[in-house]
Design a protein around this motif. Sequence first.
Motif, PDB file in Angstrom:
ATOM      1  N   GLU A 168      13.907 -32.994  11.560  1.00 20.85           N
ATOM      2  CA  GLU A 168      13.512 -32.720  10.183  1.00 20.85           C
ATOM      3  C   GLU A 168      12.986 -31.299  10.059  1.00 20.85           C
ATOM      4  OE1 GLU A 168      10.790 -35.739   8.969  1.00 20.85           O
ATOM      5  OE2 GLU A 168      12.210 -37.377   9.368  1.00 20.85           O
ATOM      6  N   LEU A 169      13.325 -30.630   8.955  1.00 20.39           N
ATOM      7  CA  LEU A 169      13.006 -29.215   8.803  1.00 20.39           C
ATOM      8  C   LEU A 169      11.566 -28.967   8.385  1.00 20.39           C
ATOM      9  CD1 LEU A 169      16.280 -27.964   7.072  1.00 20.39           C
ATOM     10  CD2 LEU A 169      15.696 -27.982   9.499  1.00 20.39           C
ATOM     11  N   ARG A 170      11.000 -29.864   7.603  1.00 22.06           N
ATOM     12  CA  ARG A 170       9.671 -29.588   7.055  1.00 22.06           C
ATOM     13  C   ARG A 170       8.551 -29.977   8.018  1.00 22.06           C
ATOM     14  NH1 ARG A 170       7.957 -28.315   2.019  1.00 22.06           N
ATOM     15  NH2 ARG A 170       9.934 -28.853   1.031  1.00 22.06           N
ATOM     16  N   GLU A 171       8.592 -31.178   8.578  1.00 22.26           N
ATOM     17  CA  GLU A 171       7.508 -31.653   9.443  1.00 22.26           C
ATOM     18  C   GLU A 171       8.065 -32.380  10.664  1.00 22.26           C
ATOM     19  OE1 GLU A 171       3.680 -32.654   6.820  1.00 22.26           O
ATOM     20  OE2 GLU A 171       5.446 -33.749   6.124  1.00 22.26           O
ATOM     21  N   PRO A 172       8.676 -31.652  11.583  1.00 24.36           N
ATOM     22  CA  PRO A 172       9.241 -32.307  12.779  1.00 24.36           C
ATOM     23  C   PRO A 172       8.175 -32.940  13.665  1.00 24.36           C
ATOM     24  CG  PRO A 172       9.247 -29.908  13.017  1.00 24.36           C
ATOM     25  CD  PRO A 172       8.900 -30.195  11.590  1.00 24.36           C
ATOM     26  N   MET A 173       6.907 -32.553  13.473  1.00 24.27           N
ATOM     27  CA  MET A 173       5.843 -33.127  14.301  1.00 24.27           C
ATOM     28  C   MET A 173       5.590 -34.606  13.991  1.00 24.27           C
ATOM     29  SD  MET A 173       4.678 -31.779  11.346  1.00 24.27           S
ATOM     30  CE  MET A 173       4.488 -30.050  11.710  1.00 24.27           C
ATOM     31  N   ASN A 174       6.186 -35.126  12.916  1.00 25.59           N
ATOM     32  CA  ASN A 174       6.022 -36.538  12.563  1.00 25.59           C
ATOM     33  C   ASN A 174       7.024 -37.445  13.266  1.00 25.59           C
ATOM     34  OD1 ASN A 174       3.898 -36.020  10.813  1.00 25.59           O
ATOM     35  ND2 ASN A 174       5.231 -35.757   9.036  1.00 25.59           N
ATOM     36  N   ALA A 175       7.818 -36.889  14.155  1.00 25.61           N
ATOM     37  CA  ALA A 175       8.869 -37.663  14.816  1.00 25.61           C
ATOM     38  C   ALA A 175       8.321 -38.952  15.426  1.00 25.61           C
ATOM     39  CB  ALA A 175       9.541 -36.817  15.895  1.00 25.61           C
ATOM     40  N   GLY A 176       9.017 -40.053  15.164  1.00 28.14           N
ATOM     41  CA  GLY A 176       8.635 -41.349  15.712  1.00 28.14           C
ATOM     42  C   GLY A 176       7.772 -42.193  14.798  1.00 28.14           C
ATOM     43  N   LEU A 177       7.246 -41.600  13.719  1.00 29.60           N
ATOM     44  CA  LEU A 177       6.386 -42.342  12.799  1.00 29.60           C
ATOM     45  C   LEU A 177       7.232 -43.027  11.717  1.00 29.60           C
ATOM     46  CD1 LEU A 177       3.504 -39.739  12.397  1.00 29.60           C
ATOM     47  CD2 LEU A 177       3.632 -41.689  13.964  1.00 29.60           C
ATOM     48  N   TRP A 178       6.856 -44.235  11.385  1.00 26.35           N
ATOM     49  CA  TRP A 178       7.633 -45.019  10.410  1.00 26.35           C
ATOM     50  C   TRP A 178       7.407 -44.497   8.992  1.00 26.35           C
ATOM     51  CZ3 TRP A 178       7.188 -50.968  11.716  1.00 26.35           C
ATOM     52  CH2 TRP A 178       7.662 -51.189  13.009  1.00 26.35           C
ATOM     53  N   ARG A 179       8.480 -44.497   8.203  1.00 25.91           N
ATOM     54  CA  ARG A 179       8.361 -44.224   6.759  1.00 25.91           C
ATOM     55  C   ARG A 179       9.170 -45.200   5.928  1.00 25.91           C
ATOM     56  NH1 ARG A 179      12.593 -40.957   4.496  1.00 25.91           N
ATOM     57  NH2 ARG A 179      14.078 -40.200   6.065  1.00 25.91           N
ATOM     58  N   GLY A 180      10.027 -46.006   6.583  1.00 26.48           N
ATOM     59  CA  GLY A 180      10.824 -46.973   5.847  1.00 26.48           C
ATOM     60  C   GLY A 180      11.720 -46.304   4.832  1.00 26.48           C
TER      61      GLY A 180
END
Length: 443
Positions: A168-180
């Motif tokens: 993801e371009l904006r917030e790659p640090m969120n990788a692995g977190l659920w968003r559904g």
Amino acid sequence: MDRGSYAEAERTSGSTARVGTALFIAIFLFFWISINPFVDLTGEAVLDPSAGNSNRLNQIISLLLFAGMLCYGLIHPLRETILRPRLLLAILYCWFIVVSLISAHPMLGIKGVILSVMVTVNASIYLLLPTSERHFARMLGIAILVMLSVAYYGIVFNPSLAIHQATELREPMNAGLWRGHFPHKNSAAAAMVIAAFIGLFVMNAWSRVAGIAIVALSFVFLVNTGGKTSTAMLPAILLVAFLFEKVRFLRIPIAVGGVGLFNLFAVGSAVIVPLGEFINGLGVDATFTNRADIWRFAFGALAEQPLTGYGFKAFWQTEELVYSGGTVETWAVAAANGHNSYLDIALMTGFPGLALTLIWILFLPLRNIARIAPEREHTHLTRLFVRIWLYTIFNAGLESLFFEGGSLLWFTFMVALYGLSLQSSAELAAVPARAREGRLVHA
């Protein structure tokens, strides 16, 4: 009333109930799932401020639902409750239009006001759709279970679009977190908190099994979003709401004082150095997940135009701000919003706009709660509305959600506001919509 007239009234009542049920579910799913779930966050379009989330189909459905809700509301016996308090809302939205007309982006403000008024009208009619408290709980329970099914479907069968990715371009640090099916983990976390509140209500007002399932599924999803603030706020709000309900003299300190202190420690730590150092000393992240830079930048901009602000919806993500280059030396120019609803409203509509907003969302609900009759003060329905209201006014200190037309949290919050207003003068019927002598029972 003769037998034929009574039968006709029964048929009319049944038809109205079916229309109300259809509208209730449709509006709920429109806000809680949307017509465009599972958005791809890896494309460059997410960085383009001119790429809006709206589309032609979304606009058509919005207008159709609004027209259906308005027609239903206008023929309802309680149509006088629609869009109240009208004088305050008229002043508020007129001010929003005025500051928008003198801004650099007047059309953004006008469009935003129109959409916000439509959503406010929908919310003011929403609680007129159920025929009883049990009917309300049943529809909420079914709709929430549908939403949770969609969210978990994404996790299991479409994880690349339901779980944050490193690409993801904006917030790659969120990788692995659920968003559904939600656009961001924070949106998903907030939705799951509200879903848990609804589950507790459903458990007591309709089905214990369905309610427990909703609470359990919501909590598991919430934990996996990585939303630390929302996860901590779920039990905290339940405790605060309990104290708010049981200890009357604490209500103003909890609501007004609590929101004030929350914003002081959050936003204040970004602009008041000693306060920031004190919070750091307590072991708390004084940047509040890198929001401090955004708040400092927003305060500087607000100081330049404190009376009128920059126009409704006319500051964040405007082209001159995002593409300001070296003229504004902070990454905060690329922020999607101010991550604080109170600061954002002041930034867009000035301190008069903030004052009007606070009267509507903070002080009027306190007055309505104080007016609720003793027999309705401790009901499950009142408890649901109070929990949603308290969670939203505190969560607004870390997220931007006020007057967000497509936001499920803003819509649900307004429904809670109107629920508290109705509870202060009436309540949803606790029995089927039939009264003595063939007359109908309404909220």
